[in-house]
Design a protein around this motif. Sequence first.
Motif, PDB file in Angstrom:
ATOM      1  N   LEU A   1     -29.317  28.814   7.625  1.00  0.00           N
ATOM      2  CA  LEU A   1     -28.058  28.341   7.056  1.00  0.00           C
ATOM      3  C   LEU A   1     -28.075  28.380   5.532  1.00  0.00           C
ATOM      4  O   LEU A   1     -27.047  28.619   4.893  1.00  0.00           O
ATOM      5  CB  LEU A   1     -27.760  26.915   7.533  1.00  0.00           C
ATOM      6  N   THR A   2     -29.236  28.159   4.948  1.00  0.00           N
ATOM      7  CA  THR A   2     -29.359  28.260   3.492  1.00  0.00           C
ATOM      8  C   THR A   2     -29.052  29.681   3.040  1.00  0.00           C
ATOM      9  O   THR A   2     -28.358  29.896   2.039  1.00  0.00           O
ATOM     10  CB  THR A   2     -30.771  27.857   3.049  1.00  0.00           C
ATOM     11  N   LEU A   3     -29.551  30.657   3.774  1.00  0.00           N
ATOM     12  CA  LEU A   3     -29.263  32.054   3.457  1.00  0.00           C
ATOM     13  C   LEU A   3     -27.774  32.351   3.617  1.00  0.00           C
ATOM     14  O   LEU A   3     -27.165  33.012   2.764  1.00  0.00           O
ATOM     15  CB  LEU A   3     -30.090  32.974   4.356  1.00  0.00           C
ATOM     16  N   VAL A   4     -27.177  31.870   4.700  1.00  0.00           N
ATOM     17  CA  VAL A   4     -25.751  32.107   4.925  1.00  0.00           C
ATOM     18  C   VAL A   4     -24.934  31.508   3.787  1.00  0.00           C
ATOM     19  O   VAL A   4     -24.018  32.151   3.249  1.00  0.00           O
ATOM     20  CB  VAL A   4     -25.311  31.511   6.282  1.00  0.00           C
ATOM     21  N   ARG A   5     -25.265  30.296   3.404  1.00  0.00           N
ATOM     22  CA  ARG A   5     -24.522  29.651   2.307  1.00  0.00           C
ATOM     23  C   ARG A   5     -24.683  30.423   1.001  1.00  0.00           C
ATOM     24  O   ARG A   5     -23.729  30.586   0.230  1.00  0.00           O
ATOM     25  CB  ARG A   5     -25.014  28.217   2.125  1.00  0.00           C
ATOM     26  N   ARG A   6     -25.886  30.894   0.745  1.00  0.00           N
ATOM     27  CA  ARG A   6     -26.123  31.634  -0.489  1.00  0.00           C
ATOM     28  C   ARG A   6     -25.361  32.960  -0.503  1.00  0.00           C
ATOM     29  O   ARG A   6     -24.723  33.314  -1.501  1.00  0.00           O
ATOM     30  CB  ARG A   6     -27.631  31.870  -0.652  1.00  0.00           C
ATOM     31  N   LEU A   7     -25.389  33.677   0.599  1.00  0.00           N
ATOM     32  CA  LEU A   7     -24.653  34.945   0.661  1.00  0.00           C
ATOM     33  C   LEU A   7     -23.147  34.720   0.589  1.00  0.00           C
ATOM     34  O   LEU A   7     -22.400  35.607   0.165  1.00  0.00           O
ATOM     35  CB  LEU A   7     -25.017  35.688   1.949  1.00  0.00           C
ATOM     36  N   GLY A   8     -22.713  33.530   0.969  1.00  0.00           N
ATOM     37  CA  GLY A   8     -21.292  33.216   0.907  1.00  0.00           C
ATOM     38  C   GLY A   8     -20.720  33.257  -0.489  1.00  0.00           C
ATOM     39  O   GLY A   8     -19.495  33.336  -0.662  1.00  0.00           O
ATOM     40  N   ARG A   9     -21.562  33.219  -1.521  1.00  0.00           N
ATOM     41  CA  ARG A   9     -21.054  33.299  -2.890  1.00  0.00           C
ATOM     42  C   ARG A   9     -20.330  34.616  -3.126  1.00  0.00           C
ATOM     43  O   ARG A   9     -19.410  34.688  -3.961  1.00  0.00           O
ATOM     44  CB  ARG A   9     -22.186  33.131  -3.906  1.00  0.00           C
ATOM     45  N   HIS A  10     -20.731  35.671  -2.409  1.00  0.00           N
ATOM     46  CA  HIS A  10     -20.071  36.969  -2.584  1.00  0.00           C
ATOM     47  C   HIS A  10     -18.681  36.982  -1.959  1.00  0.00           C
ATOM     48  O   HIS A  10     -17.823  37.766  -2.375  1.00  0.00           O
ATOM     49  CB  HIS A  10     -20.940  38.074  -1.988  1.00  0.00           C
ATOM     50  N   LEU A  11     -18.445  36.129  -0.982  1.00  0.00           N
ATOM     51  CA  LEU A  11     -17.098  35.965  -0.444  1.00  0.00           C
ATOM     52  C   LEU A  11     -16.219  35.267  -1.479  1.00  0.00           C
ATOM     53  O   LEU A  11     -15.052  35.631  -1.675  1.00  0.00           O
ATOM     54  CB  LEU A  11     -17.138  35.130   0.840  1.00  0.00           C
ATOM     55  N   GLU A  12     -16.775  34.284  -2.148  1.00  0.00           N
ATOM     56  CA  GLU A  12     -16.017  33.513  -3.131  1.00  0.00           C
ATOM     57  C   GLU A  12     -15.609  34.364  -4.324  1.00  0.00           C
ATOM     58  O   GLU A  12     -14.520  34.183  -4.887  1.00  0.00           O
ATOM     59  CB  GLU A  12     -16.838  32.313  -3.590  1.00  0.00           C
ATOM     60  N   THR A  13     -16.456  35.312  -4.715  1.00  0.00           N
ATOM     61  CA  THR A  13     -16.127  36.173  -5.856  1.00  0.00           C
ATOM     62  C   THR A  13     -15.236  37.345  -5.463  1.00  0.00           C
ATOM     63  O   THR A  13     -14.699  38.027  -6.334  1.00  0.00           O
ATOM     64  CB  THR A  13     -17.409  36.741  -6.494  1.00  0.00           C
TER      65      THR A  13
ATOM     66  N   GLU B   1     -25.110  23.839  17.949  1.00  0.00           N
ATOM     67  CA  GLU B   1     -25.714  23.184  16.796  1.00  0.00           C
ATOM     68  C   GLU B   1     -25.216  23.737  15.476  1.00  0.00           C
ATOM     69  O   GLU B   1     -25.028  22.996  14.501  1.00  0.00           O
ATOM     70  CB  GLU B   1     -27.234  23.334  16.874  1.00  0.00           C
ATOM     71  N   PHE B   2     -24.947  25.050  15.418  1.00  0.00           N
ATOM     72  CA  PHE B   2     -24.728  25.708  14.136  1.00  0.00           C
ATOM     73  C   PHE B   2     -23.277  26.094  13.847  1.00  0.00           C
ATOM     74  O   PHE B   2     -22.951  26.429  12.705  1.00  0.00           O
ATOM     75  CB  PHE B   2     -25.566  26.987  14.058  1.00  0.00           C
ATOM     76  N   ALA B   3     -22.392  26.083  14.832  1.00  0.00           N
ATOM     77  CA  ALA B   3     -21.061  26.671  14.659  1.00  0.00           C
ATOM     78  C   ALA B   3     -20.292  26.063  13.496  1.00  0.00           C
ATOM     79  O   ALA B   3     -19.729  26.789  12.657  1.00  0.00           O
ATOM     80  CB  ALA B   3     -20.264  26.542  15.955  1.00  0.00           C
ATOM     81  N   ALA B   4     -20.237  24.748  13.414  1.00  0.00           N
ATOM     82  CA  ALA B   4     -19.454  24.108  12.357  1.00  0.00           C
ATOM     83  C   ALA B   4     -20.002  24.443  10.970  1.00  0.00           C
ATOM     84  O   ALA B   4     -19.233  24.701  10.029  1.00  0.00           O
ATOM     85  CB  ALA B   4     -19.431  22.596  12.567  1.00  0.00           C
ATOM     86  N   ASP B   5     -21.317  24.477  10.830  1.00  0.00           N
ATOM     87  CA  ASP B   5     -21.924  24.800   9.537  1.00  0.00           C
ATOM     88  C   ASP B   5     -21.695  26.259   9.163  1.00  0.00           C
ATOM     89  O   ASP B   5     -21.517  26.585   7.984  1.00  0.00           O
ATOM     90  CB  ASP B   5     -23.419  24.494   9.562  1.00  0.00           C
ATOM     91  N   LEU B   6     -21.713  27.148  10.134  1.00  0.00           N
ATOM     92  CA  LEU B   6     -21.431  28.553   9.854  1.00  0.00           C
ATOM     93  C   LEU B   6     -20.007  28.715   9.328  1.00  0.00           C
ATOM     94  O   LEU B   6     -19.761  29.432   8.353  1.00  0.00           O
ATOM     95  CB  LEU B   6     -21.618  29.401  11.119  1.00  0.00           C
ATOM     96  N   ALA B   7     -19.075  28.045   9.976  1.00  0.00           N
ATOM     97  CA  ALA B   7     -17.683  28.125   9.529  1.00  0.00           C
ATOM     98  C   ALA B   7     -17.540  27.562   8.116  1.00  0.00           C
ATOM     99  O   ALA B   7     -16.834  28.140   7.274  1.00  0.00           O
ATOM    100  CB  ALA B   7     -16.783  27.378  10.507  1.00  0.00           C
ATOM    101  N   ALA B   8     -18.217  26.456   7.828  1.00  0.00           N
ATOM    102  CA  ALA B   8     -18.138  25.852   6.502  1.00  0.00           C
ATOM    103  C   ALA B   8     -18.741  26.753   5.435  1.00  0.00           C
ATOM    104  O   ALA B   8     -18.338  26.688   4.262  1.00  0.00           O
ATOM    105  CB  ALA B   8     -18.852  24.503   6.503  1.00  0.00           C
ATOM    106  N   ALA B   9     -19.687  27.610   5.815  1.00  0.00           N
ATOM    107  CA  ALA B   9     -20.352  28.504   4.864  1.00  0.00           C
ATOM    108  C   ALA B   9     -19.580  29.794   4.615  1.00  0.00           C
ATOM    109  O   ALA B   9     -20.010  30.620   3.804  1.00  0.00           O
ATOM    110  CB  ALA B   9     -21.756  28.831   5.368  1.00  0.00           C
ATOM    111  N   GLY B  10     -18.464  29.992   5.307  1.00  0.00           N
ATOM    112  CA  GLY B  10     -17.643  31.170   5.053  1.00  0.00           C
ATOM    113  C   GLY B  10     -17.616  32.191   6.161  1.00  0.00           C
ATOM    114  O   GLY B  10     -16.900  33.190   6.068  1.00  0.00           O
ATOM    115  N   VAL B  11     -18.393  31.975   7.229  1.00  0.00           N
ATOM    116  CA  VAL B  11     -18.342  32.879   8.375  1.00  0.00           C
ATOM    117  C   VAL B  11     -17.020  32.640   9.103  1.00  0.00           C
ATOM    118  O   VAL B  11     -16.651  31.488   9.368  1.00  0.00           O
ATOM    119  CB  VAL B  11     -19.534  32.635   9.324  1.00  0.00           C
TER     120      VAL B  11
END
Length: 350
Positions: A97-109, A126-136
């Motif tokens: 999830l840390t990797l997903v959140r970090r890669l999500g910065r490219h979605l923001e830009t 376990e992970f669905a809500a956090d994935l959605a919050a990270a930009g997936v």
Amino acid sequence: MTPYDATSPQAPRSASGGGTAPLIDGFGRTVTYLRVSVTDRCDLRCVYCMAEHMVFLPKAEVLTLEELDRIASAFVATGTRKLRLTGGEPLVRKGVLTLVRRLGRHLETGALDELTLTTNGTRLSEFAADLAAAGVRRINVSLDTLKPDVFARLTRGGDLAKVQAGIAAARDAGLRVKINTVALAHDNAADIPDLIEWAHGQGLDVTLIETMPLGEIDADRTDQFLSLEKVRRELEGFWTLIDIPLTTGGPARYVEVAETGGRLGFITPLSHNFCEACNRVRLTCTGTLHTCLGREDAADLRAVIRSGASDDGLVEAIRAAVDAKPKGHDFHIGRGLAPAVARHMSTTGG
């Protein structure tokens, strides 16, 4: 080493300088889609994907989260618009999830259009809500049958109810879900219509995939190969399939099923290959870049970054590998034939 922090100013940067021009191979195809295997490990042992007693990689050979981020970000800097995280099973990777959140910065830009995931669904609850919050925004879930006993046999012990609960959790989190189904002549051929109808009834797309000759497994794939041309003809015996120009960045050709209102994709690496428009490359969890799923081509990006290469040096290595991308694969399946490539799909990046 300190833990990888997705918010740290010292986290890996996108490549600069040499990262502005797009990646174009020797046949004029522009690479805009990177599939990244974050681990070779999986909590299932699907019979067409893995040997029953797999030997997994030692930790030192697997890229760190920082290294995965750095390489993926170099691709984004050279025009990659879509990243897909795969495995093995990506959600078994510690810290994913840390990797997903970090890669999500490219979605923001706006540098990246989409960050997606292919999963077996066992850990989605376990992970669905956090994935959605990270930009997936959408995911693919591998599911070959709705019969619990067949599912347990195909996955060597998997729990279908857990996967179905994960799919429900993903939908509740707002994720769009597509079902990926490998067509198997003896195990699910007769059940494919029911699976499609079930998925479409829940608003889920389905993509059917021909089994591919990748990696040594415990059985001969020949008996299980099922041509999707044949499957389509059989489906057209009772459904109306309407070709549509949909593309999701991958190799599937899509139809709409008039009677269900849902979409159905066909991935046909053997009966009708899709190489002429290939825009994809794959990064393994060890940092090996494969520019063709069905060839033993390889560029060792782990060696590049661990030798101290600059971001521009990494981009240069990526460009050299993409320039040598083969025109296409040469898959054949038949009794007694060795796999087209020795590596398992679980190590290749989906």
